[in-house]
Design a protein around this motif. Structure first.
Motif, PDB file in Angstrom:
ATOM      1  N   HIS A 236       5.828   0.504   8.020  1.00  0.00           N
ATOM      2  CA  HIS A 236       5.776  -0.818   7.401  1.00  0.00           C
ATOM      3  C   HIS A 236       5.303  -1.812   8.449  1.00  0.00           C
ATOM      4  O   HIS A 236       5.819  -1.829   9.565  1.00  0.00           O
ATOM      5  CB  HIS A 236       7.141  -1.239   6.857  1.00  0.00           C
ATOM      6  N   PRO A 237       4.331  -2.645   8.109  1.00  0.00           N
ATOM      7  CA  PRO A 237       3.769  -3.536   9.133  1.00  0.00           C
ATOM      8  C   PRO A 237       4.712  -4.633   9.595  1.00  0.00           C
ATOM      9  O   PRO A 237       4.550  -5.145  10.704  1.00  0.00           O
ATOM     10  CB  PRO A 237       2.532  -4.126   8.450  1.00  0.00           C
ATOM     11  N   ARG A 285      -1.146  -1.027   3.562  1.00  0.00           N
ATOM     12  CA  ARG A 285      -0.235  -1.044   4.706  1.00  0.00           C
ATOM     13  C   ARG A 285      -0.768  -0.343   5.951  1.00  0.00           C
ATOM     14  O   ARG A 285      -0.506  -0.774   7.071  1.00  0.00           O
ATOM     15  CB  ARG A 285       1.105  -0.423   4.303  1.00  0.00           C
ATOM     16  N   SER A 289      -0.787  -2.287   9.459  1.00  0.00           N
ATOM     17  CA  SER A 289      -0.004  -1.779  10.578  1.00  0.00           C
ATOM     18  C   SER A 289      -0.886  -1.485  11.781  1.00  0.00           C
ATOM     19  O   SER A 289      -0.542  -1.826  12.922  1.00  0.00           O
ATOM     20  CB  SER A 289       0.746  -0.502  10.173  1.00  0.00           C
ATOM     21  N   SER A 342       5.901  -3.215  13.585  1.00  0.00           N
ATOM     22  CA  SER A 342       5.891  -2.136  12.597  1.00  0.00           C
ATOM     23  C   SER A 342       7.000  -1.137  12.898  1.00  0.00           C
ATOM     24  O   SER A 342       7.469  -1.026  14.033  1.00  0.00           O
ATOM     25  CB  SER A 342       4.536  -1.426  12.601  1.00  0.00           C
TER      26      SER A 342
END
Length: 534
Positions: A236-237, A285, A289, A342
């Motif tokens: 997840h960024p 994503r 990221s 991230s």
């Protein structure tokens, strides 16, 4: 064995997929038993902030359609989605949401009285419904948990499944488990559904809770099932960054914040996503990221910032969970940018299964994040995960009912269960190794080094405690992930090889598939699963 229990369907896990399956199976007249190694609400579902992506025919954006949702999903999946699986799962979304609302789930409404919709990365329309602003997962978990309790479905909390049990034909016939005092027992069932969630605890920093230790992947492999696409771990960024670097479960800053207008900037205030992708801050994503990590490296910082000040005071009501996490860290997101980095978030791969949950082993089913249905491909589209759990969970219950009715499952009780011994690795060492070598940027040298470190550190121990079970699951899954990442000599989706930066459709537009051979060694299948756009 000190205790035993039985059912038609044994469900391992209490997230959205498992509880949805439990409710539907009970409707179909099956005896159901649910097992949770912690409390019934301890899984990933409760932490899901963004929402549920769904196109509902009666309430949708002008110009939006199921076809567009399918195309957005295929685009995010970077050539590795199964178009039929995507179409089948997304097409059932509206009915799944209707069932969830009938079970008591409440969603946020707009001024017109319709369900409020937002937009997230990779989506071409506002189609993500949400609850409590950014507490969708918590509401889904509440509604399903209350419905399960109200329906009298038994849930064994703080019971850990150690091993799946199989009959003479190889079909699954139950499971060996242990209770909170580590006393062993046998659970009899001709059908076992793995709904155990993800593998985030492979990494030092993750959005996943402590229970996300890849148990389902390991159980399935040891039972003879195949797994696919484990190299595609979505980072997840934007998780909340705190000094000293992210470690353990980190607060998630939902992608919906960017959907409402927030932008990513570096420590010098320059836009991060400008020129990186046509959708800029709403890019998929994997793109976001990678861009964040690249800019952080260029500036010598460990993080970037998410500037949500343009949202104004409405931020507090729209994103109460994020606001509370920021406040706890001494940050006011209404007036100042949020430091973000991230972290490991979601496994796009998993146990090879159909959209009805069936795996390659008779009697074994998988649904939710632990499964690989072909929906996510090389990179999950935002907010498709809760929908998948709802749809595939319900379809799996129906598949079990059909398979029982047709006599396809083994109803014979398992024989004597033996406490297994498996390789375990010190968890801190494993997490540091995976984070160092198997993060967003990977190369063969680092992957080989990680493999050697984990091989040398592995010690075979009897699985007599929950921690031993979890550590063995992490060790086996880490080796499987490393094997898949080394084999895929290209960059695609959320698998980024610095030594192979290009995408190679000619050789690698196919899923990497692994199983254990008779001696317990991981082997690749000869051809994998070819993916096409048809």
């Amino acid at each position: 064995m000190s205790w035993e229990a039985g059912a038609d369907l044994l469900i391992v896990g209490t997230g959205v997929a498992g509880l949805t399956a439990a409710l539907r199976a009970r409707e179909l007249g099956l005896r159901v038993l649910v097992v949770s190694k912690d409390s019934a609400s301890a899984g990933n579902t409760s932490w899901a902030q963004g929402g549920i992506a769904v196109v509902r025919p009666d309430e949708l954006d002008p110009g939006d359609s199921l076809r567009k949702h399918v195309e957005d999903t295929l685009t995010a999946g970077a050539g590795l989605c199964s178009r039929p699986a995507v179409r089948d799962i997304l097409a059932d979304g509206a009915e799944a949401i209707a069932r969830l609302r009938a079970a008591g789930a409440r969603f946020d409404l707009g001024a017109d009285g319709e369900l409020a919709r937002t937009r997230e990365g990779g989506h071409s329309a506002f189609r993500v419904i949400h609850s409590g602003g950014d507490a969708t997962g918590a509401e889904v978990q509440r509604a399903l948990s209350e419905a399960v309790r109200g329906g009298g479905i038994p849930v064994l909390e703080r019971h850990c499944v150690v091993e799946l049990l199989r009959g003479d034909s190889g079909a699954v016939v139950g499971a060996l488990a242990m209770d909170a005092e580590s006393r062993a027992g046998v659970l009899h069932a001709p059908a076992v559904l793995l709904a155990t969630g993800g593998l985030g605890q492979l990494y030092a920093a993750t959005t996943n809770p402590e229970v996300s230790t890849a148990d389902g992947i390991a159980l399935a492999l040891r039972a003879g099932a195949s797994v696919a696409d484990l190299e595609f771990v979505q980072f997840h960024p934007t998780v909340l960054y705190t000094p000293g670097g992210p470690r353990g479960r980190r607060p998630l800053i939902t992608e919906a914040v960017r959907g409402e207008g927030a932008v990513l900037v570096d420590v010098h205030g320059r836009r991060v996503m400008e020129g990186e992708h046509p959708l800029a801050d709403l890019a998929p994503r994997d793109v976001v990221s990678a861009a964040i990590n690249k800019r952080a490296a260029e500036t010598g910082a460990e993080h970037v910032f998410l500037d949500a000040t343009s949202i104004g005071p409405g931020f507090v009501e729209r994103f109460p969970t994020v606001y509370a996490a920021c406040q706890a860290a001494g940050i006011d997101p209404v007036r100042e940018p949020i430091p973000v980095a991230s972290a490991a978030h979601y496994s796009c791969g998993g146990v090879v299964s159909s959209v009805d949950g069936r795996t390659t082993v008779t009697g074994l089913y998988a649904a939710g994040e632990v499964a690989c249905t072909g929906l996510h491909g090389a990179n999950r589209l935002a907010s498709n995960s809760l929908l998948e759990g709802l749809v595939v969970g319900g379809r799996t219950a129906e598949a079990v009912a059909k398979d029982l009715c047709c006599g396809l499952l083994n109803r014979k009780a398992p024989g004597a269960a033996v406490q297994p011994a498996m390789a375990v690795v010190d968890r801190d060492l494993l997490q540091r190794t995976m984070s160092r070598y198997v993060g967003i940027g990977r190369d063969d040298e680092g992957l080989a080094a990680a493999t050697r470190v984990l091989d040398r550190a592995a010690i075979v121990r009897p699985l007599r405690t929950r921690q031993a079970v979890e550590d063995s699951s992490l060790a086996l899954t880490a080796q499987a992930l490393l094997a898949s990442a080394r084999q895929r000599a290209e960059s695609r989706g959320c698998h980024r090889r610095t030594d192979f930066p290009d995408t190679d459709d000619l050789r690698w537009r196919r899923s990497t598939v692994l199983r254990l051979d008779a001696s317990g060694c991981l082997i690749h299948t000869a051809a994998g699963i070819a993916r096409t756009a048809a």
